[in-house]
Design a protein around this motif. Structure first.
Motif, short mmCIF file in Angstrom:
data_model
loop_
_atom_site.label_atom_id
_atom_site.label_comp_id
_atom_site.label_asym_id
_atom_site.label_seq_id
_atom_site.Cartn_x
_atom_site.Cartn_y
_atom_site.Cartn_z
N ALA A 42 -3.64 5.35 12.24
CA ALA A 42 -2.53 5.75 13.11
C ALA A 42 -3.11 5.79 14.73
CB ALA A 42 -2.51 7.14 12.56
N GLU A 43 -1.92 6.00 15.47
CA GLU A 43 -2.10 6.04 16.80
C GLU A 43 -3.11 7.32 17.41
OE1 GLU A 43 0.55 6.57 21.00
OE2 GLU A 43 1.48 6.68 18.78
N GLY A 44 -4.05 6.83 17.96
CA GLY A 44 -5.15 7.86 18.26
C GLY A 44 -6.19 7.79 17.56
N ASP A 46 -12.15 2.67 12.77
CA ASP A 46 -13.00 2.76 11.34
C ASP A 46 -11.75 3.24 10.23
OD1 ASP A 46 -15.24 1.82 12.28
OD2 ASP A 46 -16.14 3.75 12.47
N ASP A 47 -10.62 3.85 10.52
CA ASP A 47 -9.73 4.49 9.78
C ASP A 47 -8.88 3.20 9.41
OD1 ASP A 47 -10.70 6.89 9.76
OD2 ASP A 47 -9.30 7.67 11.30
N THR A 48 -9.03 1.99 9.76
CA THR A 48 -8.20 0.99 9.14
C THR A 48 -8.41 0.72 7.75
OG1 THR A 48 -8.63 -0.17 11.20
CG2 THR A 48 -7.92 -1.69 9.28
N LEU A 49 -7.24 0.70 6.78
CA LEU A 49 -7.30 0.67 5.39
C LEU A 49 -6.95 -0.94 4.97
CD1 LEU A 49 -5.76 3.86 4.62
CD2 LEU A 49 -7.98 3.52 4.52
N GLN A 89 6.83 7.25 9.58
CA GLN A 89 6.91 8.51 10.18
C GLN A 89 8.17 9.27 9.79
OE1 GLN A 89 6.60 9.09 14.30
NE2 GLN A 89 5.64 11.24 14.15
N ALA A 90 8.00 10.34 9.04
CA ALA A 90 9.40 11.04 8.39
C ALA A 90 10.03 11.79 9.55
CB ALA A 90 8.98 11.79 7.11
N ALA A 91 11.04 12.68 9.18
CA ALA A 91 11.54 13.46 9.98
C ALA A 91 10.63 14.70 10.31
CB ALA A 91 12.98 14.12 9.46
N ASN A 92 10.06 15.13 9.54
CA ASN A 92 9.05 16.24 9.82
C ASN A 92 7.63 15.91 10.35
OD1 ASN A 92 7.65 14.79 7.76
ND2 ASN A 92 7.56 16.49 6.44
#
Length: 806
Positions: free
Chosen positions: A297-299, A303-306, A412-415
């Motif tokens: 995710a942005e930022g 290492d969080d690449t899945l 990314q949802a509405a919330n």
């Protein structure tokens, strides 16, 4: 042998410990060509095997590698896919003849394009099998013309058109995983198109770095400056009788230029590890089918690449199942930085022993290391530990669907929350869109993208355009990732639990969601209709007003006729429930069929209104209302009020059964139920098939209405059979009774009786009586005065059997 016995025992125990699988049912299903799901197909009679796809950065142009051709398809228009240009690239007659002389089938000798990558902003690099003699060339992306003569493609493209390979171009250099010989016995991971001081590299063929691999995919991680390859191969570290397949991830560094003396023009940074798709107390899913990377995710750090992959199992206990596992880049790096197994060259056995590390295998910059360090990394390239999935569990397990390809997207949802959406392709030709929730995977829909199973398929996702492209032998299919307009009510939009869609209360429509639209109704995690749609609750008593019946469909039937009322399913996850006001639906009178319909015999007790409800995720909505009444004779008057059973359950509604104000007798507003059509199961578009009527129909109109064909039985065969059987039984009973009475009468007549002497006999003299006996004896001898008794025996004139003394 002892180790093998222990392994067999452990596998048997794991098979018993495997938990029961939860059925993954798509909520909505769309057949090929269904108007409820807009799908665009490109096909041409002279184009086949459109299996290799390359999408431009802006998403307006799709380049397709086909058989003997490269296509440029204009996909900028939503309604159609048009062919902009075509490059014919086929072998000559001499090449085809040589291919046939090698013993290959002529169907496999054409040029199948298997590598299609952007070299730079103006050129495409393409490679094809070219009659089992691979060729590569440069193609201008604008005009689709060759800019140079094709050269040899050994080690860049497979020979066999049905052999899997992987290729990726980074900074103008081609990294491939394929085979480098005609027979397919020399697997290789290599680098090509190197310039300047950089040289082309490949694996050392003599070291056994690869064991009969099947290459799946490759991925470039910019922050790591590494290329990761995913494949399956024979696991030599396991001492099994049969070949044990394992899934692997391997890595090489882009800065690698080979050793100076040891490992010259060979990889010095090659290392591999096992990918273990396995949950606790379950057998592993050891054969990888496809894999795709999901950037962080942005930022978030790199290492969080899945990596999401599809796995199957070679074990018979898991046969037919597909599993999806996700792996984190941080875990892969941790395994590569750990200990490595040691290969005994004499016994070819792998072992793990504590030893002094001369170098760290897989570390970038080893091309400048000493010969001693290079010899160490040359012998130690298999990581000791395995890469475990995220959460030590399987993301998706399906026993009903066999998945072959996937692609993944973060939505990314509405919330403002992010959800992971998987697009999974089955071997039967369906595309599943699934969202990953904390409660598990939820399959939003399935779309049939081709009718026949295809040997070669590929998926390409355009996040910028919101389109998904499927390549197969039949052609190229484009599927929009969002299908919000299909849900025409707020409950349906919420129950879909699609992060792409949300309900706009201002325009009363289901639209594509974005983080800027905070007012959209959406509940991806729970699918709570009451909260998201602000719906009202009302009891069953309110469904049938005392003063007026709700709108519904009239069904005119005859008495003793078999009636079948259809109930369209709101989705494949919904359950149908039938109700009527004056009585409960007893199992003695009503039959609930598997498709949700209700069947019964029309009698005075079963005439009247019927209501079908659809229940899904705790929400109830009205999907059908019927009024069943007699057709022939005077029209039965429908009662104006009904009494519901005690303690009726509560149902909620917003649009599926919406309360609509109507003018009451005194100008006040009363509540009237208006049913909304809902999508059906497999066709998913038979929702608007309930004709509604608003007012109480007049008596003449009821007589003119014909019977509902879908709600009537075809004939009276069942009643005819029952009446015939009863008639036969009655006749049989009557005949048996008559025979019994007749037999009893005959027995009473033939039984011997002591007859009292009459008055005449008393007056006779002894001489007269003696003469009478003589005449009777004479008549018996002459056969006179004979007759038949009831039982058929001969009798005399006196009614007694012959030779019976009187």
């Amino acid at each position: 042998m002892e180790n093998r016995s222990l392994l067999s025992l452990s596998l048997a125990l794991l098979s018993f410990l495997s938990p029961c699988l939860t059925a993954l049912t798509p909520r909505v299903s769309f057949q090929m060509g269904s108007p409820g799901r807009h799908v665009t197909l490109f096909s041409s009679p002279d184009v086949s095997n459109t299996s290799t796809l390359l999408l431009s950065e802006d998403g307006d142009m799709l380049y397709v590698g086909a058989r003997d051709a490269v296509l440029a398809l204009d996909v900028s228009h939503k309604e159609a896919i048009t062919l902009r240009s075509k490059l014919d690239w086929s072998p000559s007659e001499k090449d085809l003849e040589q291919c046939s002389m090698k013993g290959k089938k002529m169907a496999n000798c054409p040029n199948f394009i298997r590598v299609l990558q952007f070299l730079n902003a103006t050129h495409i690099y393409a490679c094809g099998t070219f009659a089992y003699s691979p060729r590569c060339t440069y193609i201008t992306s604008e005009t689709l013309m060759m800019s140079m003569k094709p050269d040899e493609g050994r080690g860049r493209c497979p020979y066999d058109p049905y052999q899997r390979n992987t290729a990726i171009i980074v900074d103008g250099e081609l990294y491939t995983g394929t085979v480098a010989d005609y027979r397919g016995n020399r697997p290789v991971i290599s680098r090509h198109l190197s310039e300047g001081r950089r040289v082309d590299l490949k694996l050392d063929d003599t070291l056994g770095w690869l064991e009969d691999p099947t290459f799946i995919s490759s991925s470039f991680i910019p922050d790591e400056e590494k290329i990761y390859f995913f494949f399956s191969e024979v696991g030599r570290e396991y001492d099994f009788i049969d070949k044990f397949i394992v899934s692997r991830v391997s890595q090489i560094c882009m800065s690698d230029v080979g050793g100076q003396r040891t490992l010259q023009r060979r990889w010095t940074t090659f290392a591999k590890a096992q990918l273990l798709c396995q949950a606790d107390n379950e057998l592993p899913y050891n054969v990888i089918q496809d894999i795709d990377s999901l950037p962080p995710a942005e930022g978030a750090p790199a290492d969080d690449t899945l990596f999401y992959g599809i796995f199957t199992s070679q074990w018979s206990v898991n046969s037919g199942r597909s599993a999806v596992c996700s792996f984190r880049l941080a875990d892969i790096k941790s395994v590569f930085s750990g200990n490595y197994k040691v290969l005994n060259r004499d016994t070819l056995q792998w072992s793990t022993r504590v030893q002094e590390k001369v170098a760290n295998p897989g570390e970038c910059g080893l091309h400048n290391a000493s010969d001693n360090a290079l010899r160490f990394v040359k012998e130690n390239f298999l990581a000791d530990d395995s890469v475990r999935p995220v959460g030590r569990s399987v993301t998706v397990v399906s026993a009903e669907h066999s998945y072959t390809h996937l692609t993944v997207q973060r939505v990314q949802a509405a919330n403002s929350r992010s959800y992971t959406v998987l697009f999974l392709l089955t071997d039967s030709g369906y595309l599943h869109k699934a969202v990953l929730l904390q409660s598990g995977a939820h399959i939003i829909e399935e779309v049939q993208v081709f009718e026949q199973p295809q040997p070669i398929k590929s998926l390409k996702l355009s996040t910028a355009k919101g389109m998904l492209y499927v390549g197969s032998s039949e052609g190229v299919v484009r599927v929009p990732t969002a299908n919000c307009s299909f849900y025409w009510t707020c409950p349906q939009c919420i129950l879909a639990r699609d992060p792409f869609c949300g309900w706009d209360p201002n325009i009363r429509a289901c639209v594509e969601a974005s983080s800027s639209q905070a007012s959209l109704g959406q509940d991806v995690d729970r699918g709570n209709v009451e909260e998201a749609c602000n719906s009202v609750s009302f009891s069953h008593r309110a469904r049938f007003s005392p003063n007026k019946l709700p709108a519904g469909e009239l069904v005119s039937v005859s008495l003793n006729e078999v009636v079948r009322l259809q109930c369209p399913a709101a989705s494949l996850l919904s359950q149908q429930l039938w109700e009527r006001p004056n009585s409960r639906l007893s199992s003695d009178l009503y039959l609930h069929l598997e498709d949700g319909s209700l069947s019964f015999v029309a009698t005075p007790a079963t005439l009247g209104p019927y209501l079908c409800l659809s229940t899904e995720n705790g929400y109830q909505q009205t999907v059908a209302i019927y009024h069943v009444q007699q057709r022939s004779g005077p029209v039965a008057q429908t009662p104006s009020s009904y009494n519901w059973p005690q303690n009726p359950p509560i149902a909620t509604t917003e649009a599926g059964a919406r309360l609509r104000p109507s003018a009451g007798p005194e100008g006040t507003e009363t509540s009237q139920i208006e049913t909304e059509p809902t999508p059906t199961s497999r066709d998913a578009l038979r929702g608007r098939n309930v004709s509604l009527w608003e007012e109480e129909p007049k008596e003449a109109e009821l007589r003119d209405r014909g019977p509902l064909q879908s709600a009537r039985g075809p004939c009276y065969l069942k009643e005819l059979v029952v009446v015939s059987v009863l008639l036969v039984l009655s006749l049989s009973l009557l005949i048996t009774t008559l025979l019994y009475l007749f037999r009893q009468r005959c027995r009473s007549r033939t039984a011997p009786q002591a007859r009292p002497p009459s008055r005449d006999s008393d007056r006779r003299t002894p001489a007269d009586q003696e003469g009478l006996r003589g005449s009777q004896v004479l008549s018996k001898r002459n056969g006179q005065a004979r007759g038949f008794a009831c039982n058929g025996a001969l009798t005399g004139s006196n009614g007694h059997l012959p030779n019976t003394p009187i």
